[in-house]
Design an enzyme around this catalytic site. Sequence first.
Site, PDB file in Angstrom:
ATOM      1  N   GLY A  45       0.494  -3.477 -36.390  1.00 27.75           N
ATOM      2  CA  GLY A  45       1.167  -4.086 -37.670  1.00 27.75           C
ATOM      3  C   GLY A  45       1.423  -5.447 -37.283  1.00 27.75           C
TER       4      GLY A  45
ATOM      5  CG  HIS B 117      -2.386 -12.008 -36.387  1.00 28.33           C
ATOM      6  ND1 HIS B 117      -3.982 -11.921 -35.647  1.00 28.33           N
ATOM      7  CD2 HIS B 117      -1.756 -11.481 -35.417  1.00 28.33           C
ATOM      8  CE1 HIS B 117      -4.032 -11.418 -34.801  1.00 28.33           C
ATOM      9  NE2 HIS B 117      -2.682 -11.035 -34.233  1.00 28.33           N
TER      10      HIS B 117
ATOM     11  N   GLY C 170      -6.523 -12.337 -36.915  1.00 30.58           N
ATOM     12  CA  GLY C 170      -7.133 -11.617 -35.856  1.00 30.58           C
ATOM     13  C   GLY C 170      -7.522 -10.174 -36.457  1.00 30.58           C
ATOM     14  CG  HIS C 171      -4.205  -7.437 -36.761  1.00 26.82           C
ATOM     15  ND1 HIS C 171      -3.231  -8.382 -36.510  1.00 26.82           N
ATOM     16  CD2 HIS C 171      -3.918  -6.751 -35.642  1.00 26.82           C
ATOM     17  CE1 HIS C 171      -2.265  -7.884 -35.433  1.00 26.82           C
ATOM     18  NE2 HIS C 171      -2.857  -7.107 -35.006  1.00 26.82           N
TER      19      HIS C 171
ATOM     20  CD  GLN D  46     -15.359  -9.657 -26.994  1.00 28.62           C
ATOM     21  OE1 GLN D  46     -15.145 -10.988 -27.164  1.00 28.62           O
ATOM     22  NE2 GLN D  46     -16.365  -9.208 -27.016  1.00 28.62           N
ATOM     23  CE  LYS D  47      -3.797 -12.623 -27.860  1.00 26.94           C
ATOM     24  NZ  LYS D  47      -2.901 -11.533 -27.473  1.00 26.94           N
ATOM     25  CG  ASP D  48      -4.963  -7.330 -26.631  1.00 25.75           C
ATOM     26  OD1 ASP D  48      -3.924  -7.887 -26.287  1.00 25.75           O
ATOM     27  OD2 ASP D  48      -4.817  -7.323 -28.040  1.00 25.75           O
TER      28      ASP D  48
ATOM     29  CD  GLN E 232      -5.179  -2.484 -26.493  1.00 31.07           C
ATOM     30  OE1 GLN E 232      -3.981  -2.203 -26.344  1.00 31.07           O
ATOM     31  NE2 GLN E 232      -5.705  -3.021 -27.608  1.00 31.07           N
TER      32      GLN E 232
HETATM   33  P1  AMP Z   1      -1.952  -5.253 -31.735  1.00 28.38           P
HETATM   34  O1  AMP Z   1      -1.593  -5.092 -33.097  1.00 28.38           O
HETATM   35  O2  AMP Z   1      -1.505  -6.574 -31.199  1.00 28.38           O
HETATM   36  O3  AMP Z   1      -1.869  -3.849 -31.101  1.00 28.38           O
HETATM   37  O4  AMP Z   1      -3.490  -5.477 -32.057  1.00 28.38           O
HETATM   38  C1  AMP Z   1      -4.324  -4.566 -32.644  1.00 28.38           C
HETATM   39  C2  AMP Z   1      -5.833  -4.926 -32.487  1.00 28.38           C
HETATM   40  O5  AMP Z   1      -6.009  -6.238 -32.893  1.00 28.38           O
HETATM   41  C3  AMP Z   1      -6.281  -5.040 -30.871  1.00 28.38           C
HETATM   42  O6  AMP Z   1      -7.484  -4.622 -30.710  1.00 28.38           O
HETATM   43  C4  AMP Z   1      -6.091  -6.306 -30.439  1.00 28.38           C
HETATM   44  O7  AMP Z   1      -6.969  -6.698 -29.393  1.00 28.38           O
HETATM   45  C5  AMP Z   1      -6.547  -7.123 -31.951  1.00 28.38           C
HETATM   46  N1  AMP Z   1      -6.315  -8.541 -31.919  1.00 28.38           N
HETATM   47  C6  AMP Z   1      -5.126  -8.957 -31.674  1.00 28.38           C
HETATM   48  N2  AMP Z   1      -5.316 -10.154 -31.862  1.00 28.38           N
HETATM   49  C7  AMP Z   1      -6.386 -10.617 -32.022  1.00 28.38           C
HETATM   50  C8  AMP Z   1      -6.971 -12.010 -32.331  1.00 28.38           C
HETATM   51  N3  AMP Z   1      -6.454 -13.055 -32.179  1.00 28.38           N
HETATM   52  N4  AMP Z   1      -8.477 -11.841 -32.283  1.00 28.38           N
HETATM   53  C9  AMP Z   1      -9.156 -10.777 -32.549  1.00 28.38           C
HETATM   54  N5  AMP Z   1      -8.457  -9.368 -32.360  1.00 28.38           N
HETATM   55  C10 AMP Z   1      -7.164  -9.372 -31.913  1.00 28.38           C
END
Ligand code: AMP
Length: 286
Positions: free
Chosen positions: A28, A31, A33-34, A146-148, A151
Amino acid sequence: MWTATTIADLRRHRLALKGRVAFVPTMGALHAGHISLVEAARGLADHVLVSVFVNPTQFGPNEDFTRYPRPIERDLAMCQAAGVAGVFNPGVEEIYPSTIPPCDVNIPSMATILEGAIRPGHFAGVCRVVLKLFNLVQPNVACFGQKDLQQLRVIQAMVADLNLPLAIQPVPTMREPDGLAMSSRNVYLKPEERRHAVGLSKALAEGRALIETIGESDPARVEAAMRQALKAHHIEPDYAVARHPMTLAPLDSIDVRQTHGAALLVAGKLGSVRLIDNVVLESANA
Ligand code: AMP
């Protein structure tokens, strides 16, 4: 768009879906990126499902689980606007009933390096929840940023080793105009820290230029330059490394024209906020 908070509801909605399903697991505080993951997912399947679950098992005891942002109404509106078919938003007890003895899912070679070294137990928590979510959602494909990068590699290894019946689609990192990788944790940055945070992507750009423009092949020199760049931006480095792009193991030398390429990974703290970033340098032979 439907929202399911129970496993029973999710299964009912899932059974009603015909065609291919792409899945985007998130914690959650969505942004752009998600949303780029959702857009990639839409191109891969008939329906996109998103999970919003702040997973306690991937947070260490001194990490930000309780203060992690949870703007669920905004997240749901963003999912709806992005064309998501359904959102799974369970509570902790729904995913981890206290009556069930926990299962241990892990990739030992990745668990204790880089993020795993700094966040003991983190990837075991990630693997366990992602495997559960895959079993619940039963997607044909799942998108990961790919940010993570570590992971992503851990999930790719888990899917391959356990023969899970889905594809993993990596999605490039979305960045702010100054280069800072978008992250739900960026909201914690004070204005001055936000200005310094550009140092992560600047450090990666310096490492990349050393390798690609000057032809530097010694990982130690690239790592020293990246560490220096982090410090110059007031970022206290946790690590700044050049690694094998798939295994994330150390490299004897870097030659992105001849070999498998390399991944540059940085992590550090700005005040109390910990940020990570990376770039994958593809081999010319890839
Ligand atoms: P999170 O909510 O931080 O656990 O992220 C959920 C998914 O969104 C994971 O696969 C992250 O790698 C991806 N994610 C987070 N930030 C970005 C970003 N800036 N660009 C692309 N994917 C992202």
